[in-house]
Design an enzyme around this catalytic site. Structure first.
Site, PDB file in Angstrom:
ATOM      1  N   GLU A  23       0.847  -1.192   0.000  1.00  0.00           N
ATOM      2  CA  GLU A  23       0.000   0.000   0.000  1.00  0.00           C
ATOM      3  C   GLU A  23       0.890   1.253   0.000  1.00  0.00           C
ATOM      4  O   GLU A  23       0.628   2.222  -0.705  1.00  0.00           O
ATOM      5  CB  GLU A  23      -0.910  -0.023   1.241  1.00  0.00           C
ATOM      6  CG  GLU A  23      -1.948  -1.137   1.218  1.00  0.00           C
ATOM      7  CD  GLU A  23      -1.393  -2.560   1.379  1.00  0.00           C
ATOM      8  OE1 GLU A  23      -0.334  -2.723   2.019  1.00  0.00           O
ATOM      9  OE2 GLU A  23      -2.035  -3.486   0.865  1.00  0.00           O
TER      10      GLU A  23
ATOM     11  N   HIS B  76       9.849  14.669  10.423  1.00  0.00           N
ATOM     12  CA  HIS B  76      11.073  14.658   9.605  1.00  0.00           C
ATOM     13  C   HIS B  76      10.804  14.567   8.108  1.00  0.00           C
ATOM     14  O   HIS B  76      11.581  15.077   7.319  1.00  0.00           O
ATOM     15  CB  HIS B  76      11.962  13.460   9.983  1.00  0.00           C
ATOM     16  CG  HIS B  76      12.677  13.622  11.284  1.00  0.00           C
ATOM     17  ND1 HIS B  76      13.874  12.996  11.558  1.00  0.00           N
ATOM     18  CD2 HIS B  76      12.364  14.341  12.391  1.00  0.00           C
ATOM     19  CE1 HIS B  76      14.275  13.317  12.777  1.00  0.00           C
ATOM     20  NE2 HIS B  76      13.365  14.125  13.318  1.00  0.00           N
TER      21      HIS B  76
HETATM   22  O1  LIG Z   1      -0.345  -6.109   2.733  1.00  0.00           O
HETATM   23  C1  LIG Z   1      -0.599  -6.298   1.580  1.00  0.00           C
HETATM   24  C2  LIG Z   1       0.323  -5.875   0.496  1.00  0.00           C
HETATM   25  O2  LIG Z   1       1.520  -5.375   1.009  1.00  0.00           O
HETATM   26  C3  LIG Z   1      -1.842  -7.023   1.195  1.00  0.00           C
HETATM   27  O3  LIG Z   1      -2.883  -6.609   2.022  1.00  0.00           O
HETATM   28  C4  LIG Z   1      -1.614  -8.517   1.368  1.00  0.00           C
HETATM   29  O4  LIG Z   1      -0.546  -8.929   0.514  1.00  0.00           O
HETATM   30  C5  LIG Z   1      -2.884  -9.313   1.037  1.00  0.00           C
HETATM   31  O5  LIG Z   1      -2.611 -10.677   1.225  1.00  0.00           O
HETATM   32  P1  LIG Z   1      -3.675 -11.817   0.873  1.00  0.00           P
HETATM   33  O6  LIG Z   1      -4.093 -11.623  -0.570  1.00  0.00           O
HETATM   34  O7  LIG Z   1      -2.911 -13.105   1.097  1.00  0.00           O
HETATM   35  O8  LIG Z   1      -4.846 -11.635   1.811  1.00  0.00           O
END
Ligand SMILES: O=C(CO)[C@H](O)[C@H](O)COP(=O)(O)O
Length: 148
Positions: free
Chosen positions: A72, A99
């Site tokens: 994200e 910062h």
């Molecule tokens: O944190 C995340 C990306 O960095 C996603 O929320 C995560 O990869 C989702 O995982 P899944 O599809 O196994 O529920």
């Protein structure tokens, strides 16, 4: 304060909790999705939308949520003008503002209790950029690279 929030399925529940808590705190929260829980959804579009909205509205801040917050943060940082920081405690949340003048905070909903996550986000929102020349200089260097 205007806040743009986004989450995939892993952050969906926390997003709902944050929308309620931050609205109760007096913030104006705009939800960029996901609109519904879908265990197969993908975080980029939601995070890019929140990031674009933050850049379009100076003074607003963004929150992007997922399982770890890593993807994200990466997605939001692809938007020109976004400085997204992954916060994992109150200190890193405050430092992101002091910062880095971060305008988006990323959080891993699977890494914290709801209460912990709310506290981290509230710490981020309550803090300001220090304006210290050494921090501004470094931010400007990154911005110069971004605008090449
Ligand atoms: O944190 C995340 C990306 O960095 C996603 O929320 C995560 O990869 C989702 O995982 P899944 O599809 O196994 O529920």
């Amino acid at each position: 304060m205007r806040i743009h929030i986004a989450a995939d399925h892993a952050g969906f529940e926390l997003k709902s909790a944050l929308v309620d808590r931050l609205t109760a705190d007096g913030h104006d929260v705009i939800d960029h999705g996901a609109e519904h829980y879908d265990a197969q959804d993908d975080y980029p579009a939601f995070c890019l939308s929140a990031g674009e909205a933050v850049v379009a509205e100076p003074g607003s801040l963004g929150i992007v949520l997922g399982g770890s917050g890593n993807g994200e943060q990466i997605a939001a940082n692809k938007v020109r003008g976004v400085r997204a920081a992954l916060a994992w405690n109150e200190t890193t949340a405050r430092l992101a503002r002091q910062h880095n003048d971060a305008n988006v905070v990323a959080l891993g909903a699977r890494q914290h209790s709801e209460e912990e996550a709310v506290t981290i986000v509230q710490a981020f929102l309550a803090e300001s950029f220090s304006g210290d020349p050494r921090h501004q200089r470094r931010i400007d260097q990154v911005a110069a690279y971004e605008s090449r």
